[in-house]
Design an enzyme around this catalytic site. Structure first.
Site, PDB file in Angstrom:
ATOM      1  N   SER A 267      84.138 108.146 105.891  1.00  0.00           N
ATOM      2  CA  SER A 267      85.628 107.557 105.277  1.00  0.00           C
ATOM      3  C   SER A 267      85.215 106.346 104.126  1.00  0.00           C
ATOM      4  CB  SER A 267      86.311 107.012 106.547  1.00  0.00           C
ATOM      5  OG  SER A 267      86.771 108.103 107.174  1.00  0.00           O
TER       6      SER A 267
ATOM      7  N   LYS B  70      87.495 106.691 101.373  1.00  0.00           N
ATOM      8  CA  LYS B  70      88.755 105.929 101.185  1.00  0.00           C
ATOM      9  C   LYS B  70      88.544 104.773 100.154  1.00  0.00           C
ATOM     10  CE  LYS B  70      90.559 107.402 105.564  1.00  0.00           C
ATOM     11  NZ  LYS B  70      89.271 108.033 106.307  1.00  0.00           N
TER      12      LYS B  70
ATOM     13  N   SER C 176      91.275 103.296 108.960  1.00  0.00           N
ATOM     14  CA  SER C 176      90.685 104.426 108.712  1.00  0.00           C
ATOM     15  C   SER C 176      91.539 105.839 109.028  1.00  0.00           C
ATOM     16  CB  SER C 176      89.339 104.608 108.888  1.00  0.00           C
ATOM     17  OG  SER C 176      88.670 105.257 108.141  1.00  0.00           O
TER      18      SER C 176
END
Length: 345
Positions: free
Chosen positions: A133, A136, A190
């Site tokens: 993640s 992101k 997240s």
């Protein structure tokens, strides 16, 4: 005639006390002559050689040291002459830096750099691995680059459901929220569905989003980074600790990303109702920590990951940890790095 023959001849024809000064001069001259023809003997010159060392470490001969009577070298001789040696500048680390450089961490890949880009600590920082993640951060930058209306409502669709890892989500299909709320969900909690929805609602859809990500990768000079989806769930989302540090530094230039990701908690509206968010990095807002940007990540392939920027000793330090064995180990690594940084300041 040898030196011994000269000595005996002089003593035989002259009072040795009167001849001693001349004898010593003669011997000295003969010794220097003999030494000059021996390649293993260095004969000192009568005039000292002076030189200057530039800040880059290049040794430059003193132009005033050359003899005025010496002939100027020809152009061909100058072209064939060897260039001055380059002496690398010495950068002796301070004694307090030693514990940091030897600090053991659980993460298999790690990088710690300061404001100037000086590497304070590294561990296998250039190996390409999944980054989960941490992706992101790139998704957020590309979305903000598009300058869309952050108050526009977007909808979570069935296409946003994770069918690769089957990760859980607190946002149901059909839920609506503003683009800014989706950005907060993606960065603080997240939330994968929020990140996916941001990419789907990109001007031109997913193909345009993917093209924008590729362009951003090129613009940041990331030659070892590849991103296959906006969430980081795909193991094909890969980079290195070194390049993740560049991504974090670039993301920090976006005030919205810096503000959102450094919030310990936040509240957004989903379907018109308040939803409380907690930062996945438990160090954010903790006592003694001054974190200015943060993003965590996890997949089975990537392990526990962390990219953050924090204040330490008056500087902003970037810390990247990839593939730690668990959340607790990731936190311990970060705490050990912070403690060692405090010794440097």
């Amino acid at each position: 005639m040898t030196i011994r023959d000269t000595v005996f001849r002089t003593l035989a024809h002259t009072n040795w006390r009167l001849a001693l000064p001349a004898l010593l001069l003669t011997c000295g001259s003969l010794i220097v002559q003999a030494a000059s023809s021996d390649p293993e003997v260095v004969v000192p010159t009568t005039s000292p050689t002076t030189a200057a060392i530039s800040p880059s470490g290049v040794v430059t001969p003193d132009p005033h040291a050359a003899s005025a009577s010496a002939p100027a070298p020809s152009a061909s001789a100058v072209a064939q002459a060897p260039q001055p040696d380059v002496i690398p500048p010495l950068q002796s680390p301070a004694p307090s830096e030693a514990p940091l450089m030897k600090l053991p961490v659980n993460a298999r890949h790690m990088l710690v750099i300061d404001d100037s880009g000086r590497v304070l600590m590294a561990k296998d920082a250039d190996t390409v691995v999944p980054i989960a993640s941490l992706t992101k951060l790139m998704t957020a930058m590309v979305v903000l680059d598009a300058k869309q209306d952050m108050d526009e409502e977007i909808r979570i669709d069935d296409a946003d459901v994770d069918r690769l890892k089957h990760s859980r989500s607190r946002v149901k299909v059909g839920a609506t929220m503003t683009r800014e709320a989706a950005l907060e969900l993606a960065l603080i909690s997240s939330e994968n569905r929020a990140a996916s929805a941001l990419a789907r609602h990109f001007p031109g859809g997913l193909p345009a989003y993917e093209a924008a990500v590729a362009a951003k990768i090129r613009a940041l000079g990331l030659s070892h980074t590849a991103l296959a989806d906006p969430t980081g769930l795909s193991p094909a989302n890969t980079s290195t600790a070194t390049e993740v540090a560049r991504i974090a530094a670039a993301a920090a230039r976006y005030p919205v990303i810096a503000r959102i990701s450094s919030d310990k908690s936040s509240e957004v509206e989903v379907n018109g109702r308040p939803r409380e968010l907690r930062n996945t990095n438990h160090l954010v807002g903790a006592k003694g920590w001054d974190i200015r940007l943060s993003k965590t990540g996890y997949t089975e392939e990537a392990g526990r990951c962390l990219a953050m920027r924090m204040k330490s000793g008056g500087q902003t330090i970037t810390v990247v940890l990839l593939d730690a064995d668990g959340s607790a180990q990731r936190l311990r690594d970060a705490a050990a790095i912070r403690k060692s940084l405090a010794k440097l300041s």
